[in-house]
Design a protein around this motif. Structure first.
Motif, PDB file in Angstrom:
ATOM      1  N   SER A 159       7.850  97.491  30.042  1.00  0.00           N
ATOM      2  CA  SER A 159       7.771  98.182  28.856  1.00  0.00           C
ATOM      3  C   SER A 159       7.525  97.296  27.638  1.00  0.00           C
ATOM      4  O   SER A 159       8.044  96.146  27.908  1.00  0.00           O
ATOM      5  CB  SER A 159       8.903  99.121  28.659  1.00  0.00           C
ATOM      6  OG  SER A 159      10.079  98.262  28.570  1.00  0.00           O
ATOM      7  N   GLY A 160       7.111  97.529  26.682  1.00  0.00           N
ATOM      8  CA  GLY A 160       7.193  96.666  25.420  1.00  0.00           C
ATOM      9  C   GLY A 160       6.011  95.715  25.448  1.00  0.00           C
ATOM     10  O   GLY A 160       4.912  96.252  25.947  1.00  0.00           O
ATOM     11  N   VAL A 161       5.859  94.819  24.834  1.00  0.00           N
ATOM     12  CA  VAL A 161       4.788  93.633  24.596  1.00  0.00           C
ATOM     13  C   VAL A 161       5.242  92.437  24.774  1.00  0.00           C
ATOM     14  O   VAL A 161       6.141  92.145  24.679  1.00  0.00           O
ATOM     15  CB  VAL A 161       4.241  93.957  23.025  1.00  0.00           C
ATOM     16  CG1 VAL A 161       5.388  93.431  21.938  1.00  0.00           C
ATOM     17  CG2 VAL A 161       3.219  93.086  22.651  1.00  0.00           C
ATOM     18  N   LEU A 162       4.508  91.731  25.372  1.00  0.00           N
ATOM     19  CA  LEU A 162       4.361  90.383  25.914  1.00  0.00           C
ATOM     20  C   LEU A 162       3.778  89.369  24.883  1.00  0.00           C
ATOM     21  O   LEU A 162       2.651  89.397  24.535  1.00  0.00           O
ATOM     22  CB  LEU A 162       3.868  90.253  27.008  1.00  0.00           C
ATOM     23  CG  LEU A 162       4.150  89.078  28.116  1.00  0.00           C
ATOM     24  CD1 LEU A 162       5.603  88.997  28.414  1.00  0.00           C
ATOM     25  CD2 LEU A 162       3.088  88.877  29.213  1.00  0.00           C
ATOM     26  N   VAL A 163       4.760  88.520  24.453  1.00  0.00           N
ATOM     27  CA  VAL A 163       4.172  87.319  23.285  1.00  0.00           C
ATOM     28  C   VAL A 163       4.481  85.970  24.103  1.00  0.00           C
ATOM     29  O   VAL A 163       5.501  85.822  24.436  1.00  0.00           O
ATOM     30  CB  VAL A 163       4.923  87.431  22.006  1.00  0.00           C
ATOM     31  CG1 VAL A 163       4.607  86.457  21.109  1.00  0.00           C
ATOM     32  CG2 VAL A 163       4.510  88.852  21.484  1.00  0.00           C
ATOM     33  N   SER A 164       3.461  84.980  23.650  1.00  0.00           N
ATOM     34  CA  SER A 164       3.854  83.830  24.241  1.00  0.00           C
ATOM     35  C   SER A 164       3.104  82.659  23.180  1.00  0.00           C
ATOM     36  O   SER A 164       2.100  83.253  22.302  1.00  0.00           O
ATOM     37  CB  SER A 164       2.922  83.415  25.445  1.00  0.00           C
ATOM     38  OG  SER A 164       1.701  83.656  25.152  1.00  0.00           O
ATOM     39  N   LEU A 165       3.516  81.670  23.073  1.00  0.00           N
ATOM     40  CA  LEU A 165       3.100  80.737  21.789  1.00  0.00           C
ATOM     41  C   LEU A 165       2.825  79.451  22.279  1.00  0.00           C
ATOM     42  O   LEU A 165       3.430  78.952  23.464  1.00  0.00           O
ATOM     43  CB  LEU A 165       4.385  80.664  20.656  1.00  0.00           C
ATOM     44  CG  LEU A 165       4.970  81.950  20.216  1.00  0.00           C
ATOM     45  CD1 LEU A 165       6.181  81.431  19.497  1.00  0.00           C
ATOM     46  CD2 LEU A 165       3.934  82.664  19.431  1.00  0.00           C
ATOM     47  N   ALA A 166       1.926  78.652  21.632  1.00  0.00           N
ATOM     48  CA  ALA A 166       1.616  77.332  21.921  1.00  0.00           C
ATOM     49  C   ALA A 166       1.269  76.458  20.561  1.00  0.00           C
ATOM     50  O   ALA A 166       0.364  76.855  19.892  1.00  0.00           O
ATOM     51  CB  ALA A 166       0.240  77.123  22.844  1.00  0.00           C
ATOM     52  N   ALA A 167       1.885  75.477  20.532  1.00  0.00           N
ATOM     53  CA  ALA A 167       1.679  74.716  19.066  1.00  0.00           C
ATOM     54  C   ALA A 167       0.554  73.872  19.251  1.00  0.00           C
ATOM     55  O   ALA A 167       0.313  73.018  20.206  1.00  0.00           O
ATOM     56  CB  ALA A 167       3.066  73.920  18.815  1.00  0.00           C
TER      57      ALA A 167
END
Length: 252
Positions: A159-167
């Protein structure tokens, strides 16, 4: 079946006073096959083209007409053998006249025995062990486990939303989940550093500049290249809304 071929060859060899060992040396035919030909024990021989070749070679060694003897063999032995093989085996009358009935009943009786055995096995398995007063184990209710049994693993939360980051360059990052807990607690990510993926019902994020790449449920989010701080809210559907300065999380 006698064909006379073996008798002709044997008598011709005896008239010439030739031993079987001499015939073997000249024709390369094994003595057991030579003796089988002379005594017309055709089942000892390999049959077919091999037996015809032996007769032809043996006859030629003795100065006889090999083709005529092969023809006699075909007519009196091979032809008879084929006819015997092709003729159906005569049925044997039953002394009681009920053989066919017994043959048809036998499979039914066998099936009945198997059915009785299957019922007996099921009954034995169904009887609780331990006799009177013994503890009877029933299947565990759904969601519960028996003593000593490992609990079933819970399926992963999708459930919910998936977030990933890259600088892409040095950037300050603060990320809060739906409960307001910091999953990235005001950290500085070096160029090439990654964070996540994180899953939650929603997020609020704040960046010190636009030198960051963010993916939401695998989709690339559009973040402007800016040197100023910027922040967003991300709802459960993955929709992104830009936040005012007062609304941006500070992770302090």
């Amino acid at each position: 079946m006698d064909s006379g071929v073996g008798t002709i060859l044997r008598e011709a060899r005896n008239r010439r006073k030739v031993e079987l060992s001499e015939v073997e040396a000249a024709t390369r035919i094994r003595p057991r096959y030579l003796r089988a030909i002379e005594s017309e024990e055709w089942d000892v021989l390999p049959g077919g083209v091999y037996t015809r070749g032996f007769i032809r070679t043996y006859a030629s060694f003795l100065g006889l007409d090999g083709e005529r003897l092969v023809g006699d063999y075909r007519e009196n032995v091979e032809k008879w053998s084929r006819a015997a093989a092709e003729s159906p085996e005569p049925s044997r009358p039953s002394s009681s006249g009920h053989a066919s009935v017994r043959l048809s009943v036998a499979p039914i009786a066998a099936l009945a025995v198997l059915a009785v055995l299957a019922v007996a096995v099921i009954a034995i398995v169904a009887i609780p062990t331990g006799g009177g007063g013994g503890e009877e184990f029933a299947p565990a209710p759904s969601g519960k486990t028996l003593p000593g049994q490992a609990p079933e693993p819970k399926p992963p939360d999708r459930s919910g939303v998936l977030v990933s980051l890259a600088a892409s360059a040095e950037v300050w990052v603060c990320v809060l989940d739906a409960k307001g807990d910091a999953v990235v607690d005001g950290q500085i990510l070096e160029a090439g550093a990654e964070a996540g993926p994180f899953r939650s019902g929603s997020f609020t994020v704040s960046f010190g500049n636009g030198e960051v790449s963010m993916r939401i449920d695998g989709r690339q989010a559009e973040i402007p290249a800016t040197s100023s701080p910027i922040g967003y809210s991300i709802d459960s559907s993955g929709a992104m809304t830009q936040l005012d300065e007062a609304e941006r999380p500070t992770c302090t």
